[in-house]
Write an enzyme that holds these catalytic residues in place. Structure first.
Site, mmCIF file in Angstrom:
data_model
loop_
_atom_site.group_PDB
_atom_site.id
_atom_site.type_symbol
_atom_site.label_atom_id
_atom_site.label_comp_id
_atom_site.label_asym_id
_atom_site.label_seq_id
_atom_site.Cartn_x
_atom_site.Cartn_y
_atom_site.Cartn_z
ATOM 1 N N GLU A 1 8.735 9.663 5.150
ATOM 2 C CA GLU A 1 7.489 9.457 4.415
ATOM 3 C C GLU A 1 6.712 8.325 5.075
ATOM 4 O OE1 GLU A 1 6.070 8.878 -0.165
ATOM 5 O OE2 GLU A 1 7.264 7.269 0.711
ATOM 6 N N LYS B 1 6.214 5.385 17.612
ATOM 7 C CA LYS B 1 4.982 6.140 17.823
ATOM 8 C C LYS B 1 3.761 5.315 17.423
ATOM 9 C CE LYS B 1 6.820 10.835 17.484
ATOM 10 N NZ LYS B 1 6.217 11.315 18.746
ATOM 11 N N LYS C 1 -4.709 7.200 -7.904
ATOM 12 C CA LYS C 1 -3.906 7.429 -9.100
ATOM 13 C C LYS C 1 -4.588 6.776 -10.304
ATOM 14 C CE LYS C 1 0.666 7.865 -6.933
ATOM 15 N NZ LYS C 1 2.066 7.394 -6.946
ATOM 16 N N GLU D 1 1.171 -5.260 -7.967
ATOM 17 C CA GLU D 1 1.299 -4.337 -9.095
ATOM 18 C C GLU D 1 2.749 -3.921 -9.281
ATOM 19 O OE1 GLU D 1 1.388 -0.475 -11.210
ATOM 20 O OE2 GLU D 1 2.029 -0.906 -9.169
ATOM 21 N N HIS D 2 3.457 -3.716 -8.163
ATOM 22 C CA HIS D 2 4.869 -3.327 -8.223
ATOM 23 C C HIS D 2 5.702 -4.441 -8.863
ATOM 24 C CE1 HIS D 2 8.567 -1.296 -6.982
ATOM 25 N NE2 HIS D 2 9.003 -2.467 -6.580
ATOM 26 N N ASP E 1 11.659 10.977 0.845
ATOM 27 C CA ASP E 1 11.311 9.588 1.140
ATOM 28 C C ASP E 1 12.547 8.704 1.309
ATOM 29 O OD1 ASP E 1 12.102 9.662 -1.507
ATOM 30 O OD2 ASP E 1 10.582 8.247 -2.199
ATOM 31 N N ARG F 1 11.601 1.006 5.399
ATOM 32 C CA ARG F 1 12.717 0.785 4.481
ATOM 33 C C ARG F 1 13.520 2.083 4.330
ATOM 34 N NH1 ARG F 1 12.299 4.676 1.850
ATOM 35 N NH2 ARG F 1 10.987 5.146 0.051
ATOM 36 N N LYS G 1 17.134 9.373 -8.347
ATOM 37 C CA LYS G 1 16.141 10.434 -8.140
ATOM 38 C C LYS G 1 16.780 11.810 -8.301
ATOM 39 C CE LYS G 1 12.092 11.431 -5.375
ATOM 40 N NZ LYS G 1 11.195 10.902 -4.327
#
Length: 269
Positions: free
Chosen positions: A189, A70, A162, A204-205, A122, A93, A103
């Site tokens: 997601e 899409k 955030k 940052e990750h 997600d 991913r 989770k």
């Protein structure tokens, strides 16, 4: 009989075969047939769950392809109609089994296929990287307004970053996926951000998962300051683009036609 039918038969032994397996298991393990049957049924249940889980992951992977397609279509359309690609690249991913299990543990929910579909939105993730902030909202709008897309949730971390400085637009959408014998609505997601936002989030990750960070509080503050600088840069780049567009002035229909004709043979991207 096709290959799929043969594969399914491997996991559905006849009643006589099952009885023989139970008797053999009882002899090998030195337990009673009742205990062996319970273990056999448990093993069979686990195998069926494994097969079902693999099929569930396949459905999520196909849902990612639907969403990616899409966005690819939208980008191609924008390129032909407006001579500009709002989407620079797309990533996708599939959440790992370990991440799914972790989770569910945090949610204090047992592992099951139904619980995965109901509680984890997600499993399938698509990340869309745009050039400018206004492209983010334009791309999101064109996706959401499509007839077969159902918006489940929206979180705007650009308007409301955030605390650590993270910025991105998050959408949880449901899309129908057409398989050979059924149509399934799957949840995906979608994260949409600028090149600069993605650059910051990626670094940052990486830094967040470094072990034994000295003076962590200072590092977190510096990352927040970098995020603010990057957000300011995004805003300035958007203003520069708008200034250039205003200076160029509105093109006439003839100018637009000639520009489109000049790119007539440019390959579709």
């Amino acid at each position: 009989m096709n290959e799929m039918d043969l594969q399914m038969q491997e996991y559905t032994p006849s009643e006589e075969e099952s009885k023989s397996l139970i008797q053999l298991s009882a002899e090998v393990m030195g337990v009673g047939e009742e205990q062996a049957e319970a273990l056999f049924l448990r093993s069979k249940e686990m195998m069926n769950t494994m097969i079902g889980y693999k099929e569930l992951r396949m459905r999520y992977a196909c849902a990612m392809k639907e969403i990616r397609t899409k966005f690819d279509v939208l980008n191609t359309e924008f390129n032909v109609l407006y001579q500009r690609n709002p989407i620079k690249f797309i990533k996708s991913r599939l959440k790992t089994t370990t991440s799914i299990g972790d989770k569910l543990d945090r949610l204090d929910i047992p592992f099951s296929l139904a619980n995965i579909e109901k509680n984890i939105h997600d499993v399938a993730g698509v990340r869309v990287i745009c050039a400018y902030v206004d492209d983010i909202y334009a791309v999101a709008k064109t996706l959401i307004q499509q007839d077969d897309i159902e918006l489940i949730a929206r979180k705007d971390y650009i308007a409301n970053p955030k605390p650590n400085g993270y910025r991105s637009l998050h959408l949880i959408v449901r899309v129908p996926v057409f398989f050979a014998n059924e149509t399934r609505k799957m949840t995906v997601e979608v994260q949409i951000r600028t090149i600069a936002m993605d650059f910051w989030a990626s670094l940052e990750h990486q830094l967040k998962y470094k072990q034994e960070i000295a003076d962590e509080k200072r590092i977190v503050q510096e990352l927040k300051e970098c995020a603010d600088v990057i957000a300011g840069t995004d805003a300035r780049m958007l203003e520069i683009r708008k200034s250039l567009e205003a200076a160029t002035g509105e093109q006439s229909e003839d100018d637009i036609l000639l520009e489109k004709l000049s790119k007539f043979d440019v390959p579709f991207e």
